[in-house]
Design a protein around this motif. Structure first.
Motif, PDB file in Angstrom:
ATOM      1  N   SER A  60      -8.520  61.239   3.414  1.00 44.39           N
ATOM      2  CA  SER A  60      -7.824  60.594   4.530  1.00 44.39           C
ATOM      3  C   SER A  60      -7.218  61.624   5.470  1.00 44.39           C
ATOM      4  O   SER A  60      -7.226  61.449   6.689  1.00 44.39           O
ATOM      5  N   ASN A  61      -6.726  62.747   4.930  1.00 45.99           N
ATOM      6  CA  ASN A  61      -6.209  63.838   5.763  1.00 45.99           C
ATOM      7  C   ASN A  61      -6.206  65.117   4.928  1.00 45.99           C
ATOM      8  O   ASN A  61      -6.497  65.118   3.719  1.00 45.99           O
ATOM      9  N   LYS A  62      -5.869  66.194   5.576  1.00 39.40           N
ATOM     10  CA  LYS A  62      -5.875  67.497   4.902  1.00 39.40           C
ATOM     11  C   LYS A  62      -4.774  67.579   3.856  1.00 39.40           C
ATOM     12  O   LYS A  62      -4.913  68.286   2.837  1.00 39.40           O
ATOM     13  N   SER A  63      -3.665  66.880   4.054  1.00 33.11           N
ATOM     14  CA  SER A  63      -2.545  66.947   3.107  1.00 33.11           C
ATOM     15  C   SER A  63      -2.950  66.439   1.730  1.00 33.11           C
ATOM     16  O   SER A  63      -2.447  66.926   0.697  1.00 33.11           O
ATOM     17  N   GLU A  64      -3.874  65.495   1.686  1.00 33.66           N
ATOM     18  CA  GLU A  64      -4.330  64.978   0.394  1.00 33.66           C
ATOM     19  C   GLU A  64      -5.027  66.075  -0.407  1.00 33.66           C
ATOM     20  O   GLU A  64      -4.793  66.244  -1.625  1.00 33.66           O
ATOM     21  N   VAL A  65      -5.868  66.896   0.260  1.00 28.13           N
ATOM     22  CA  VAL A  65      -6.575  67.992  -0.412  1.00 28.13           C
ATOM     23  C   VAL A  65      -5.595  69.075  -0.831  1.00 28.13           C
ATOM     24  O   VAL A  65      -5.650  69.609  -1.951  1.00 28.13           O
ATOM     25  N   VAL A  66      -4.660  69.408   0.104  1.00 30.19           N
ATOM     26  CA  VAL A  66      -3.679  70.456  -0.204  1.00 30.19           C
ATOM     27  C   VAL A  66      -2.808  70.032  -1.384  1.00 30.19           C
ATOM     28  O   VAL A  66      -2.504  70.829  -2.284  1.00 30.19           O
ATOM     29  N   GLY A  67      -2.402  68.755  -1.426  1.00 34.56           N
ATOM     30  CA  GLY A  67      -1.566  68.284  -2.538  1.00 34.56           C
ATOM     31  C   GLY A  67      -2.290  68.363  -3.876  1.00 34.56           C
ATOM     32  O   GLY A  67      -1.702  68.762  -4.898  1.00 34.56           O
ATOM     33  N   MET A  68      -3.586  68.032  -3.903  1.00 34.01           N
ATOM     34  CA  MET A  68      -4.323  68.083  -5.162  1.00 34.01           C
ATOM     35  C   MET A  68      -4.534  69.530  -5.608  1.00 34.01           C
ATOM     36  O   MET A  68      -4.458  69.869  -6.800  1.00 34.01           O
ATOM     37  N   MET A  69      -4.763  70.465  -4.630  1.00 32.06           N
ATOM     38  CA  MET A  69      -4.939  71.881  -4.980  1.00 32.06           C
ATOM     39  C   MET A  69      -3.633  72.475  -5.485  1.00 32.06           C
ATOM     40  O   MET A  69      -3.628  73.271  -6.430  1.00 32.06           O
ATOM     41  N   GLU A  70      -2.504  72.106  -4.875  1.00 30.61           N
ATOM     42  CA  GLU A  70      -1.215  72.605  -5.377  1.00 30.61           C
ATOM     43  C   GLU A  70      -0.943  72.058  -6.771  1.00 30.61           C
ATOM     44  O   GLU A  70      -0.342  72.750  -7.610  1.00 30.61           O
ATOM     45  N   ALA A  71      -1.395  70.836  -7.049  1.00 27.71           N
ATOM     46  CA  ALA A  71      -1.220  70.298  -8.400  1.00 27.71           C
ATOM     47  C   ALA A  71      -2.028  71.083  -9.421  1.00 27.71           C
ATOM     48  O   ALA A  71      -1.645  71.194 -10.598  1.00 27.71           O
ATOM     49  N   ALA A  72      -3.141  71.690  -8.955  1.00 21.91           N
ATOM     50  CA  ALA A  72      -3.972  72.494  -9.854  1.00 21.91           C
ATOM     51  C   ALA A  72      -3.556  73.961  -9.871  1.00 21.91           C
ATOM     52  O   ALA A  72      -4.123  74.744 -10.625  1.00 21.91           O
ATOM     53  N   GLY A  73      -2.567  74.358  -8.996  1.00 19.96           N
ATOM     54  CA  GLY A  73      -2.098  75.739  -8.985  1.00 19.96           C
ATOM     55  C   GLY A  73      -2.539  76.539  -7.783  1.00 19.96           C
ATOM     56  O   GLY A  73      -2.205  77.724  -7.675  1.00 19.96           O
ATOM     57  N   PHE A  74      -3.280  75.967  -6.866  1.00 28.53           N
ATOM     58  CA  PHE A  74      -3.686  76.664  -5.635  1.00 28.53           C
ATOM     59  C   PHE A  74      -2.691  76.307  -4.537  1.00 28.53           C
ATOM     60  O   PHE A  74      -2.738  75.232  -3.965  1.00 28.53           O
ATOM     61  N   SER A  75      -1.767  77.253  -4.256  1.00 26.54           N
ATOM     62  CA  SER A  75      -0.738  77.013  -3.254  1.00 26.54           C
ATOM     63  C   SER A  75      -1.032  77.860  -2.022  1.00 26.54           C
ATOM     64  O   SER A  75      -1.337  79.053  -2.126  1.00 26.54           O
ATOM     65  N   TYR A  76      -0.927  77.226  -0.830  1.00 30.40           N
ATOM     66  CA  TYR A  76      -1.133  77.971   0.432  1.00 30.40           C
ATOM     67  C   TYR A  76      -0.043  78.999   0.654  1.00 30.40           C
ATOM     68  O   TYR A  76      -0.245  80.000   1.343  1.00 30.40           O
ATOM     69  N   SER A  77       1.136  78.753   0.076  1.00 26.81           N
ATOM     70  CA  SER A  77       2.225  79.723   0.232  1.00 26.81           C
ATOM     71  C   SER A  77       2.091  80.898  -0.737  1.00 26.81           C
ATOM     72  O   SER A  77       2.838  81.866  -0.637  1.00 26.81           O
TER      73      SER A  77
END
Length: 461
Positions: free
Chosen positions: A117-134
């Protein structure tokens, strides 16, 4: 969790669909000649997982498309397939695919072949797996190890914190402090708003009291207005009943007026016929008057001829006997002229009297006609009052024109009558002069006859 395969299509040096993998869960090494696409493969992984390609303009997206020989693709895509047997991704499946597709006018993410639906959905799932943009250190680029080894202790501490993920909490702490400051500001603003609301409530309380007083006065006003309206309605009802009664009376009067109008129309027709008859008689009298004027002219000419004869008699002294005979004939003719002039004068007086009587009768007929028209009821003949007023104005204009025409005719008749009177007066004056001259001629004839007798007696002696 590890990457199982990478699928690249239309991205940089990869024109066709290329599937790279499967990869080992431990260590994997990518080798190849220069220009074989090792760096582009590494960029494809960064394209999906890192923040470096997060915000791309149109020209930047177009620069990532394949530019080799053959037709240039209109889109590029990179799909990374992860092993999810340890359920690092919050998905109830053993494999999770993350795909990014770009074009000149699009930049979309897909999760398990479904559009996100948007990029935030992908970013949230990656952060849940340990991939953080920060915390971008899960991808170590060429030269980063050397820079970390040669950096200062402060920078190394910052890198360690970033790797450990504590910077995330520092940023969150800064965000929380900023949010707290904003909250304090909002609390102050809310306090000011509450004070304003309290003042406004106090003002509204006063306005409420005024409103209650106004409602009370308004109820009284409406009650008074209702009483006034009710009285007006009763008065209007009475007026209506009176008007209906007047209307019925008016209708009766109208019917009677209609009957009188029909009778008056008959009288008008009779008056018109009588008026036409009077006009005919008037024309006959005018003809008689003209004929009398011709007779007067003939008499005047006869008088002038007699005067010439008298002059000739004065100059002729030889034929006295013939003169006496002619004198007797002239006396007889003068006597006949006197009788005829008297008859003509009497006739002219009668004609003038008849003309005056016809004139008065014509005026009376016109007056009766106007009165009858004035008494006519016109209500039933017109739809609106404006039509009736227009008809009345038109009738008044016609009557005024007829009145002006009659006045002109009356003036002409008066002028003609005055001329006839003048001519009659001149005729009478001429007759008086003729009588005087006749008396003088008789006296001269007496003197002449006396002289003739004396001459005859003297000759006889």
């Amino acid at each position: 969790m590890h990457i199982k395969s990478v699928t690249v299509q239309g991205f940089k040096s990869y024109s066709d669909k290329t599937v790279i993998g499967p990869f080992h869960s431990g260590h994997n090494v990518v080798v190849g000649r220069n220009g074989s696409g090792k760096s582009n493969f590494f960029s494809a992984i960064e394209f999906v997982l890192s923040n470096e390609f997060s915000s791309l303009r149109v020209e930047q997206r177009c620069s990532l498309l394949h530019e080799g020989s053959g037709p240039r693709p209109v889109s590029a895509s990179v799909e990374i397939l992860f092993d999810n047997t340890d359920r690092r991704f919050p998905q109830d499946c053993d494999e999770v695919s993350i795909k990014r597709s770009i074009g000149a006018k699009k930049d979309q993410f897909y999760l398990n072949s479904k559009m996100a639906s948007n990029k935030s959905e992908v970013v949230g799932m990656m952060e849940a797996a340990g991939f953080s943009y920060s915390n971008p250190y899960y991808i170590v680029k060429q030269g980063q190890i050397n820079s970390i080894a040669c950096c200062s202790e402060k920078d190394r501490l910052r890198v360690i914190r970033e790797v450990a993920g504590t910077e995330v909490y520092s940023e969150k702490r800064k965000g929380a402090e900023k949010e707290l400051a904003d909250t304090d500001t909002i609390v102050v603003q809310v306090g000011d708003s509450l004070r304003m609301v309290a003042d406004r409530l106090e003002q509204l309380g006063e306005e409420k009291e005024v409103l209650e007083e106004y409602k009370l006065v308004d109820r009284k006003r409406r009650a008074v207005e209702f009483a006034i309206v009710e009285g007006d309605m009763m008065e209007a009802k009475l007026k209506k009943e009176k008007t209906e009664s007047d209307l019925s009376e008016y209708e009766e009067e109208t019917s009677k007026a209609r009957e009188r109008l029909e009778k008056e129309n008959v009288d008008v027709e009779g008056g018109k016929r009588k008026l036409a008859k009077v006009k005919g008689q008037y024309k006959v009298l005018v003809g008689d008057l003209t004929e009398m004027e011709g007779v007067i002219e003939k008499l005047t000419m006869s008088k002038e001829a007699l005067e010439l004869k008298v002059g000739d008699w004065r100059n002729e002294t030889a034929g006295q006997d013939d003169m006496k005979v002619q004198l007797d004939e002239s006396r007889i003719e003068l006597a006949g002229l006197d009788d005829k002039m008297g008859t003509i004068g009497h006739r002219m007086m009668e004609v003038m009297g008849q003309a005056e009587a016809r004139k008065e009768e014509l005026a009376l007929l016109e007056q009766d006609r106007n009165q009858m028209f004035a008494r006519k009821g016109r209500r039933e003949q017109f739809d609106t009052r404006e039509d009736r007023d227009d008809w009345i104005n038109e009738e008044m204009r016609i009557i005024e024109e007829q009145l002006e025409s009659k006045q002109i005719q009356i003036l002409e008749l008066a002028r003609t009558l005055q001329e006839c009177r003048d001519r009659l007066r001149d005729g009478k004056t001429a007759m008086e002069a003729t009588k005087l001259e006749r008396m003088e001629v008789e006296e001269q004839m007496e003197i002449t006859s006396t002289n003739l007798r004396k001459d005859l007696l003297s000759k006889a002696d």
